[in-house]
Write a protein that holds these residues in place. Structure first.
Motif, short mmCIF file in Angstrom:
data_model
loop_
_atom_site.label_atom_id
_atom_site.label_comp_id
_atom_site.label_asym_id
_atom_site.label_seq_id
_atom_site.Cartn_x
_atom_site.Cartn_y
_atom_site.Cartn_z
N SER A 62 0.81 -1.22 0.00
CA SER A 62 0.00 0.00 0.00
C SER A 62 0.84 1.27 0.00
O SER A 62 0.45 2.29 -0.57
CB SER A 62 -0.96 0.00 1.19
N GLU A 63 2.01 1.24 0.63
CA GLU A 63 2.82 2.46 0.73
C GLU A 63 3.39 2.90 -0.61
O GLU A 63 3.86 4.05 -0.75
CB GLU A 63 3.97 2.26 1.72
N TYR A 64 3.35 2.02 -1.62
CA TYR A 64 3.96 2.35 -2.90
C TYR A 64 3.00 3.04 -3.87
O TYR A 64 3.41 3.49 -4.94
CB TYR A 64 4.56 1.08 -3.54
N ASP A 65 1.73 3.10 -3.53
CA ASP A 65 0.74 3.82 -4.34
C ASP A 65 0.76 3.36 -5.80
O ASP A 65 0.84 4.18 -6.73
CB ASP A 65 0.99 5.32 -4.25
N LEU A 66 0.71 2.03 -5.98
CA LEU A 66 0.71 1.44 -7.32
C LEU A 66 -0.54 0.59 -7.51
O LEU A 66 -1.02 -0.03 -6.56
CB LEU A 66 1.92 0.53 -7.50
N PRO A 67 -1.06 0.52 -8.72
CA PRO A 67 -2.06 -0.51 -8.99
C PRO A 67 -1.39 -1.88 -8.92
O PRO A 67 -0.32 -2.08 -9.50
CB PRO A 67 -2.55 -0.19 -10.41
N VAL A 68 -1.98 -2.80 -8.17
CA VAL A 68 -1.42 -4.14 -8.00
C VAL A 68 -2.36 -5.15 -8.64
O VAL A 68 -3.56 -5.18 -8.32
CB VAL A 68 -1.22 -4.49 -6.51
N GLN A 69 -1.82 -5.96 -9.52
CA GLN A 69 -2.62 -6.93 -10.25
C GLN A 69 -2.11 -8.35 -10.00
O GLN A 69 -0.92 -8.62 -10.17
CB GLN A 69 -2.56 -6.64 -11.76
#
Length: 210
Positions: A62-69
Motif C-alpha cells: 500500500s505504501e507504494y501507491d501502485l495498482p497491483v494486479q
C-alpha cells in the motif's frame, strides 16, 4: 487508435521466492530501502505508468501507491503470466497504449535508459519484440511487448500450457538489446540471501561512482 509513444511498465513480483525461503523478495532492503523502491526509482522516470504484478494480499504494497494486479492465470505460471496480466490491465485502463515493458522486482540495477534503448531497437530493426541481453545471456524478464499479442499469449498460456518466455518470443521477430558496455551486470537479480550481500557490495560501488 493506439499511441506508439506511450509506455506502461509492469514490475513482475508474482513468484513464490522459493529459493529465498518464501516471502516477498521485493520488500527486502538494500542500502536503506526496499528492492521494490530501487526498481521504482529506476523505472518510473522512463515510462508513463507503472503497475505491480504480485499475488496474495495487496495491502502489503500500500505504501507504494501502485495498482497491483494478481496473475490472471492460476498456479504461479511464471513471468508470462505477469506479462499477460499487464497486457490485460493496459487493454482495460489505457487502451490507447501500444506497449508494455517488463522489469523484475528483484533486479535493482537495470539502466536508466533501458526503456529508451528497447524501444529504439524495435523501431530501428523493425521487430515485434525486444529482449535485454548482457554478455551471452538474454534476460527474458526484461522485455518490450506489443499489447496486441494479448490473445496469442493467452492462448499459449491457457490452451498450450506454455511457460518459458523464450518459447513464446521465438514465434516473433525480436531485437536482442545488449548492455555489455556497462562494467557490471545490470540485470543481476537476487535469488538467495548471499545474492543480497553481493548486491550490497555492488550498490555501494555504484553509489561511490555517482
Amino acid at each position: 487508435m493506439t499511441d506508439p509513444s506511450q509506455m506502461v511498465a509492469i514490475i513482475l513480483a508474482g513468484g513464490q521466492s522459493r529459493r529465498m525461503g518464501g516471502g516477498d523478495k521485493a520488500l527486502l532492503h538494500l542500502g536503506g530501502m526496499s528492492l521494490l523502491r530501487h526498481v521504482l526509482n529506476r523505472i518510473q522516470p522512463q515510462v508513463d505508468t507503472v503497475l505491480l504484478n504480485a499475488n496474495g494480499d495487496v495491502a502489503r504494497f500500500s505504501e507504494y501507491d501502485l495498482p497491483v494486479q494478481q496473475d490472471l492465470v492460476d498456479g504461479y505460471a511464471g513471468p508470462l503470466a505477469g506479462v499477460l496480466t499487464g497486457m490485460a490491465w493496459v487493454r482495460q485502463h489505457l487502451p490507447q497504449c501500444a506497449w508494455l515493458v517488463t522489469v523484475a522486482a528483484d533486479t535493482p540495477f537495470f539502466p536508466f535508459d533501458y526503456v529508451l534503448r528497447m524501444r529504439t531497437a524495435v523501431v530501428q530493426q523493425d521487430t515485434q519484440l525486444a529482449c535485454a541481453q548482457y554478455g551471452t545471456r538474454t534476460q527474458p524478464v526484461f522485455g518490450l511487448w506489443p499489447v496486441v499479442l494479448y490473445d496469442a499469449l493467452h492462448t499459449a498460456l491457457v490452451k498450450e500450457d506454455l511457460r518459458r518466455v523464450d518459447q513464446f518470443t521465438a514465434r516473433y521477430s525480436i531485437s536482442h538489446v545488449s548492455f555489455d558496455e556497462l562494467g557490471y551486470n545490470p540485470f543481476f537479480n537476487i535469488n538467495h540471501m548471499e545474492d543480497l550481500q553481493t548486491a550490497s557490495r555492488l550498490w555501494y560501488r555504484l553509489t561511490q561512482q555517482q
